[in-house]
Write an enzyme that holds these catalytic residues in place. Sequence first.
Site, PDB file in Angstrom:
ATOM      1  CB  SER A   1       5.944 -10.088  -0.598  1.00 48.08           C
ATOM      2  OG  SER A   1       6.138  -8.753  -1.012  1.00 48.08           O
ATOM      3  CE  LYS A   2      -1.722 -10.780   1.747  1.00 51.64           C
ATOM      4  NZ  LYS A   2      -1.086 -11.490   2.860  1.00 51.64           N
ATOM      5  NE  ARG A   3       7.694  -5.488  -1.027  1.00 48.68           N
ATOM      6  CZ  ARG A   3       8.592  -5.339  -1.966  1.00 48.68           C
ATOM      7  NH1 ARG A   3       8.424  -4.436  -2.918  1.00 48.68           N
ATOM      8  NH2 ARG A   3       9.675  -6.086  -1.981  1.00 48.68           N
TER       9      ARG A   3
END
Length: 487
Positions: free
Chosen positions: A253-255
Amino acid sequence: MPEKPRVRFAPSPTGELHVGNARTALFNWLFARHYGGTFILRIEDTDRERTSKKFEDAIIDDLTWLSIDWDEGPEKDGAFGPYHQFERLDIYRDYLHELIAKERVYPCYCTDEELEEERANLIAMRRMPRYMGKCRNLSAIRRKEFETKGRKPAYRFNVGKEIIEFKDLIRGNMSFDSESIGDFIIVRSNGIPAYNFAVVIDDYLMKVSHVIRGEDHLSNTALQMLLYQALEFTPPLFAHHSLILGKDRSKLSKRHGSVTVREFREKGFLPEAFLNYMSLLGSSFSGGKEVCPMEEIMQDFTLERAGKSGAIFDEHKLQWLNGIYIRNYDPGKLMELLKPFMIEAGYDYESLDKTWLSHIVEALRDNMTSLSDVGNYIDMFFDDRYELSHDARSLLAEDEAMEVLHLVRDILERSKGNFKDVYDGVIAAVRRETGLKGRKLFMPIRAAVTGKLTGPELDRIFAILGRESILKRVDTAIQNAEPRSGT
Ligand code: GLU
């Protein structure tokens, strides 16, 4: 295996193409191409609030960038269209009526607030939140009452009690207890079909033979099996591949960093390297080879080996692979690809001498792991951009660095009119005069001539820059270098 499989990629255009979805598209495409089948692109655009044409165009553009081409779908047509779900609402409506007539679905008048309350209560009782069937057995009179109040019903599928079983081509036999599911909505109160309903009808009508998608859809497949049965459709075969994980083994995911194909494009990854990496990520075909051309990947591709276990996404590895592709790329094409990155770095690409530029690209390519790296290195070839970096200054403050530079300067002065092979001559002479070698010999020259401590091979830089430019830079470095400590 049918003679010619039909597979599909069915993105919802509610965001940019995620690398995980790109991998799903790739697996479907490889499967179709391996067996000489058909690859369909279907746009699942029923979520009107989140869908946008901008994202659809971006997904199509990213797939095109990856050379993942489709045989049926938007911009292609085919015998099983339309390929946008929003243009198929009449079709779904007919099947809803069929299921209503068969009493497999019922209208549900519950409001969002009521459903939320039911959910909260179940959670409070530590029970699995699901629809408990409040509207399942409403009398005709009750229904009428709701209708008169202006409530528009959603339609729920009456799940019943059974064990749902199917064979997954990657994961083997799967089984789900319908008790855990709860009657699910197939058409919302606004008349728009829910994903599970539309997808079953479309996969059936488009004669999809294999549904290849991420394992996050496994529980959807259980629901979809119920609909196949109720509609008396023969289900396709299913293959749920593992998902891409971040380094901490949680879903990418984005993180974790960049997650969309667009981001990787903008960072300067080559589609060939990206495809190579995505195809082999988490899979074991191609005999453990890491650099593998697409034709070979296509030939060797099997579903079973493609992504059974979670695949950890490693951007550094992708970079490494990208570097290999850059090094081996056709130089002319590479120049074209570098154009936007040079413009981004502030260069007027059109006005640059292309022969000279091709020498620069030739020299730089070994140092690049992404096309955007051109911006880090190209300045060193332009006198008006040349600058001594902080690291270069510190290095030039080391013992013996000035001695090396003065010698280089003298040799260059004397080499007037004969610059060919001057690099070897300079190095040999400085080595002879100073007795220095390795880092002590080369780094002051690199630092002074390029302003940096890393970059292409020095002999290539000498050949590209020429005598005047190098002399000027060595002079600048002599004048600007930090004084030696203690003096
Ligand atoms: N539109 C769905 C998604 O993007 C498709 C899933 C499927 O392949 O059935 O997740």
